[in-house]
Design a protein around this motif. Structure first.
Motif, short mmCIF file in Angstrom:
data_model
loop_
_atom_site.label_atom_id
_atom_site.label_comp_id
_atom_site.label_asym_id
_atom_site.label_seq_id
_atom_site.Cartn_x
_atom_site.Cartn_y
_atom_site.Cartn_z
N VAL A 47 0.83 -1.20 0.00
CA VAL A 47 0.00 0.00 0.00
C VAL A 47 0.87 1.26 0.00
N THR A 48 1.98 1.23 0.73
CA THR A 48 2.88 2.39 0.76
C THR A 48 3.44 2.66 -0.63
N GLY A 49 3.81 1.62 -1.35
CA GLY A 49 4.28 1.78 -2.73
C GLY A 49 3.19 2.33 -3.63
N TYR A 50 1.96 1.88 -3.41
CA TYR A 50 0.82 2.40 -4.17
C TYR A 50 0.66 3.90 -3.92
N GLN A 73 -1.32 11.89 4.14
CA GLN A 73 -1.26 11.03 5.32
C GLN A 73 -2.62 10.41 5.62
N THR A 74 -3.67 11.20 5.52
CA THR A 74 -5.03 10.71 5.79
C THR A 74 -5.46 9.69 4.75
N TYR A 129 -6.26 3.89 3.22
CA TYR A 129 -5.94 2.70 2.43
C TYR A 129 -5.36 1.59 3.30
N HIS A 130 -4.45 1.93 4.22
CA HIS A 130 -3.85 0.91 5.08
C HIS A 130 -4.91 0.24 5.97
N LYS A 131 -5.88 1.00 6.43
CA LYS A 131 -6.92 0.44 7.30
C LYS A 131 -7.91 -0.41 6.49
N ARG A 132 -8.34 0.11 5.35
CA ARG A 132 -9.36 -0.58 4.55
C ARG A 132 -8.81 -1.84 3.87
N MET A 191 -7.20 -6.77 -0.65
CA MET A 191 -6.60 -6.01 -1.76
C MET A 191 -6.92 -6.64 -3.11
N GLY A 192 -6.84 -7.95 -3.19
CA GLY A 192 -7.06 -8.60 -4.47
C GLY A 192 -6.02 -8.20 -5.50
#
Length: 155
Positions: free
Chosen positions: A54-57, A80-81, A86-89, A96-97
């Motif tokens: 997710v961080t790379g995304y 940041q928000t 994204y990290h939480k969801r 992620m799929g």
């Protein structure tokens, strides 16, 4: 003699205009470097997503408090928000799929701004959410980055 010379000049001008028009139509178009760079950002985002990063995304977004993510009736402000959302969801690979982008239309508006419209799809074990997005890209110090993401879901 003057009329003959005038007719010859007019005929030459028409022939030159026709030749220029034909040459312009048959000359291959140069690929737009900015379109390729923007496409590369989207390709990198999909690759990061598909490896569970997710961080790379999020690297595809400008790291700024000014970015906006619009989805449904929510507006999320700031890199940041959006990242925390994204990290939480998407906290597991199953959630992620596999992400795919298609139907991309990249329109460069100026040397430092562009609009992208396209389709997103997630392939997951139990569902297949999909929808469309429109993005505003800005060229910043690190390259082209998303500054506004408006994403809709069809499912």
């Amino acid at each position: 003699m003057r009329i003959h010379l005038l007719n010859t000049l007019v005929a030459a001008a028409i022939l030159m205009s026709f030749s220029v028009a034909v040459a312009a139509q048959t000359k291959p178009a140069k690929p737009n470097k900015n379109v390729a760079l923007i496409r590369a950002v989207l390709d990198e985002q999909a690759a990061a997503w598909n490896r569970g990063d997710v961080t790379g995304y999020m690297a595809g977004y400008e790291n700024s408090p000014d970015i906006r993510f619009v989805s449904g009736d929510n507006v999320t402000r700031g890199w940041q928000t959006v990242s925390e959302h994204y990290h939480k969801r998407y906290d597991t690979r199953a959630k992620m799929g596999v992400l795919a982008f298609s139907e991309l239309e990249i329109t460069v508006l100026s040397s430092d701004s562009a609009v992208v419209v396209g389709k997103w799809e997630l392939t997951r074990e139990k569902d297949h959410p999909q929808g469309y997005f429109s993005l505003i890209f800005r060229k910043v110090k690190v390259g082209w980055r998303i500054v506004l993401d408006h994403t809709s879901s069809a499912s």
